[in-house]
Design a protein around this motif. Sequence first.
Motif, PDB file in Angstrom:
ATOM      1  N   GLY A   1       0.829  -1.212   0.000  1.00 21.67           N
ATOM      2  CA  GLY A   1       0.000   0.000   0.000  1.00 21.67           C
ATOM      3  C   GLY A   1       0.865   1.265   0.000  1.00 21.67           C
ATOM      4  N   ALA A   2       1.950   1.220   0.794  1.00 22.29           N
ATOM      5  CA  ALA A   2       2.844   2.385   0.836  1.00 22.29           C
ATOM      6  C   ALA A   2       3.498   2.608  -0.526  1.00 22.29           C
ATOM      7  N   ALA A   3       3.963   1.497  -1.173  1.00 21.27           N
ATOM      8  CA  ALA A   3       4.581   1.634  -2.490  1.00 21.27           C
ATOM      9  C   ALA A   3       3.585   2.178  -3.500  1.00 21.27           C
ATOM     10  N   SER A   4       2.318   1.715  -3.404  1.00 25.08           N
ATOM     11  CA  SER A   4       1.295   2.219  -4.326  1.00 25.08           C
ATOM     12  C   SER A   4       1.060   3.713  -4.108  1.00 25.08           C
ATOM     13  N   GLY A   5       1.103   4.156  -2.807  1.00 23.57           N
ATOM     14  CA  GLY A   5       0.904   5.595  -2.523  1.00 23.57           C
ATOM     15  C   GLY A   5       2.027   6.441  -3.112  1.00 23.57           C
ATOM     16  N   TYR A   6       3.278   5.995  -2.976  1.00 23.58           N
ATOM     17  CA  TYR A   6       4.398   6.748  -3.543  1.00 23.58           C
ATOM     18  C   TYR A   6       4.307   6.823  -5.067  1.00 23.58           C
TER      19      TYR A   6
ATOM     20  N   GLN B   1       1.609   6.745  -6.765  1.00 28.70           N
ATOM     21  CA  GLN B   1       0.519   7.656  -7.097  1.00 28.70           C
ATOM     22  C   GLN B   1       0.995   9.111  -7.004  1.00 28.70           C
ATOM     23  N   LEU B   2       1.833   9.373  -5.999  1.00 33.43           N
ATOM     24  CA  LEU B   2       2.399  10.726  -5.904  1.00 33.43           C
ATOM     25  C   LEU B   2       3.238  11.059  -7.129  1.00 33.43           C
ATOM     26  N   LEU B   3       4.028  10.109  -7.596  1.00 33.50           N
ATOM     27  CA  LEU B   3       4.818  10.327  -8.802  1.00 33.50           C
ATOM     28  C   LEU B   3       3.930  10.560 -10.002  1.00 33.50           C
ATOM     29  N   ALA B   4       2.836   9.723 -10.084  1.00 37.79           N
ATOM     30  CA  ALA B   4       1.945   9.861 -11.234  1.00 37.79           C
ATOM     31  C   ALA B   4       1.232  11.211 -11.222  1.00 37.79           C
ATOM     32  N   ASP B   5       0.922  11.747 -10.041  1.00 39.16           N
ATOM     33  CA  ASP B   5       0.223  13.036  -9.948  1.00 39.16           C
ATOM     34  C   ASP B   5       1.167  14.226 -10.156  1.00 39.16           C
ATOM     35  N   GLY B   6       2.484  13.979 -10.257  1.00 39.38           N
ATOM     36  CA  GLY B   6       3.438  15.054 -10.515  1.00 39.38           C
ATOM     37  C   GLY B   6       3.812  15.840  -9.297  1.00 39.38           C
ATOM     38  N   ILE B   7       3.467  15.351  -8.110  1.00 41.88           N
ATOM     39  CA  ILE B   7       3.781  16.104  -6.893  1.00 41.88           C
ATOM     40  C   ILE B   7       5.294  16.182  -6.689  1.00 41.88           C
ATOM     41  N   MET B   8       5.992  15.148  -7.137  1.00 40.30           N
ATOM     42  CA  MET B   8       7.438  15.132  -6.960  1.00 40.30           C
ATOM     43  C   MET B   8       8.162  15.578  -8.229  1.00 40.30           C
ATOM     44  N   GLY B   9       7.462  16.280  -9.056  1.00 40.17           N
ATOM     45  CA  GLY B   9       8.088  16.797 -10.279  1.00 40.17           C
ATOM     46  C   GLY B   9       7.481  16.159 -11.514  1.00 40.17           C
ATOM     47  N   ARG B  10       7.615  16.908 -12.617  1.00 39.45           N
ATOM     48  CA  ARG B  10       7.063  16.407 -13.868  1.00 39.45           C
ATOM     49  C   ARG B  10       7.881  15.200 -14.339  1.00 39.45           C
ATOM     50  N   MET B  11       7.147  14.229 -14.975  1.00 39.53           N
ATOM     51  CA  MET B  11       7.803  13.037 -15.511  1.00 39.53           C
ATOM     52  C   MET B  11       7.613  13.016 -17.015  1.00 39.53           C
ATOM     53  N   THR B  12       8.547  12.363 -17.637  1.00 36.86           N
ATOM     54  CA  THR B  12       8.415  12.170 -19.071  1.00 36.86           C
ATOM     55  C   THR B  12       7.326  11.126 -19.330  1.00 36.86           C
TER      56      THR B  12
ATOM     57  N   ARG C   1       4.597   5.965 -18.057  1.00 35.58           N
ATOM     58  CA  ARG C   1       4.166   4.615 -18.415  1.00 35.58           C
ATOM     59  C   ARG C   1       4.781   3.580 -17.464  1.00 35.58           C
ATOM     60  N   SER C   2       6.043   3.776 -17.097  1.00 29.37           N
ATOM     61  CA  SER C   2       6.698   2.842 -16.162  1.00 29.37           C
ATOM     62  C   SER C   2       6.027   2.878 -14.797  1.00 29.37           C
ATOM     63  N   VAL C   3       5.673   4.089 -14.355  1.00 31.67           N
ATOM     64  CA  VAL C   3       4.995   4.204 -13.059  1.00 31.67           C
ATOM     65  C   VAL C   3       3.621   3.534 -13.113  1.00 31.67           C
ATOM     66  N   ASP C   4       2.919   3.715 -14.222  1.00 31.46           N
ATOM     67  CA  ASP C   4       1.594   3.074 -14.344  1.00 31.46           C
ATOM     68  C   ASP C   4       1.714   1.548 -14.338  1.00 31.46           C
ATOM     69  N   ARG C   5       2.753   1.041 -15.036  1.00 32.79           N
ATOM     70  CA  ARG C   5       2.943  -0.415 -15.012  1.00 32.79           C
ATOM     71  C   ARG C   5       3.268  -0.892 -13.602  1.00 32.79           C
ATOM     72  N   ALA C   6       4.122  -0.165 -12.891  1.00 33.04           N
ATOM     73  CA  ALA C   6       4.455  -0.546 -11.515  1.00 33.04           C
ATOM     74  C   ALA C   6       3.212  -0.501 -10.630  1.00 33.04           C
ATOM     75  N   SER C   7       2.375   0.522 -10.824  1.00 33.49           N
ATOM     76  CA  SER C   7       1.143   0.605 -10.040  1.00 33.49           C
ATOM     77  C   SER C   7       0.221  -0.569 -10.338  1.00 33.49           C
ATOM     78  N   GLY C   8       0.145  -0.955 -11.609  1.00 32.19           N
ATOM     79  CA  GLY C   8      -0.690  -2.111 -11.967  1.00 32.19           C
ATOM     80  C   GLY C   8      -0.183  -3.396 -11.345  1.00 32.19           C
ATOM     81  N   SER C   9       1.153  -3.562 -11.330  1.00 32.93           N
ATOM     82  CA  SER C   9       1.721  -4.758 -10.715  1.00 32.93           C
ATOM     83  C   SER C   9       1.436  -4.788  -9.214  1.00 32.93           C
ATOM     84  N   ILE C  10       1.562  -3.622  -8.585  1.00 32.85           N
ATOM     85  CA  ILE C  10       1.278  -3.574  -7.148  1.00 32.85           C
ATOM     86  C   ILE C  10      -0.189  -3.876  -6.882  1.00 32.85           C
TER      87      ILE C  10
END
Length: 492
Positions: A277-282, A284-295, A300-309
């Motif tokens: 759950g904690a990994a999924s929350g982090y 999600q923060l990356l996906a929302d751009g709170i920790m900076g814009r992503m390419t 896509r890598s974050v979304d795949r990791a979220s799906g695996s979690i």
Amino acid sequence: MHGGVQRKGSVTGPVEEQAGQSSKELAESFPTHQREWLPIVALAAVLLVLLVLAATPALMLHRMSRTTERMTTLLLPAYEAVRDFAYVTERRLAAARSVALSDDPRYHLELAEGRAAEDSALRVMERHAAELGVRFSAHVDTLRQLVAQRDSLERALGAAAGPGSVVPLSRFDALNAETLRQVQHLRGALSDVTDITLNENARWAGRQRQVAVLLGIIAAAAALLLGWFGLQQQRLRHTAQHARALAERRRGELERMTESRERLLRGFTHDMKNPLGAASGYLQLLADGIMGRMTAEQKRSVDRASGSIMSALDLVDELLELARAESGHLSIRRMRTDLRTLVRDVAEEYRGQAECRGLAFDVALPAQVPPITTDRRRVGQVLGNLISNAVKYTQEGRILIRLDVVGDGDGSTDRAAISIEDTGPGIPREMQPRLFDEFVRVEPHDSGGAGIGLTIARRIAHALGGEITLHSIEGKGSVFTLWLPLDGEGPG
């Protein structure tokens, strides 16, 4: 499709396995049907021997009584008659000679008495002749003829007798000699009959002794059989006691293993959900751009990791659900439920997935279904698992969800049947009996699930008072059917 029960480990040791094997070998060498009829046969043999042995003295007494009766009423009177006839013949011979030489009235009286005594003895012999055999009868007939001839000769001698007369006695002596020879023949015939009777008794007694020896052997064999049977029964009893004790130990070990497995699953699922759950929350923060814009590639890598979690969390939830089901703590909240609405709502959740795969997706609902009392969420969970599997394993064709009411018409045994029919590859016949076991999958290399979805689905169905059945033909598709009682009664 897949589903599944995990095979438990063996809890037997070498000594226990050897004891179990000895018990099996003993049971095979001494089957149940033999244990049933062997004591009956042995007991029947012993009783038969006892009855025959008890009857043997009576038979012997009866035989001896018959022999004694024959000797007393037949042979003894015949012997006495022959003896009396011989004695009287001697006296009659002397009287006849005296009559031939003298006309004294005393001699005539003695001769008459002798004739009467001979006639009486002959009547006794004739009365028993038929029972004493042909030989005895023939001699009696001959003797009767000789007596008649002698009577005629005696009368001739009496007529010629007188003072100074000389009577020739040669013919008279010859008849008397022949008469005495017939008497000897009669005695020989009686002796033969007596020997035959005694020999028959001896043979009969010999047979009785043989029968007694044979019965003794049978009785000894039956006693040995009963003793052997008793030893076998005692051995089987000890073996059965050992087997029961072994079964109790195994049951206790299995219960401890099951409890340990349940605790492990509950602890594992609880401990796994927190970091996941904690990994999924982090993420999600990356996906929302709170920790900076992503390419775009990073997103896509974050979304795949979220799906695996999320998949891992789903697996953890399934394991937790399985642990609850095994421990009997599966929560069931019953309420009045409209099955038509429930089936339609659950089916619509998977319509998009099916159509994206190019599958026809149909839902067939009757015009009216009586409301039932059941757990709406649990029924939806089971249907979701079945429909999800159908969509996942069907490459082309269609998926049909059908709701029917099946029963005898009076409502006492009516059931709701919710069928999920697909045109997938089907399930091999040899896999079907194990499909609802834990961690069993039709395609072992498929990484799409852990193989416990169908296990949980069937246990939920049982908790609702229903069942899940399967009809599948390899290469043509499968039909999974969830059966629910319309009265809503169940163990949950």
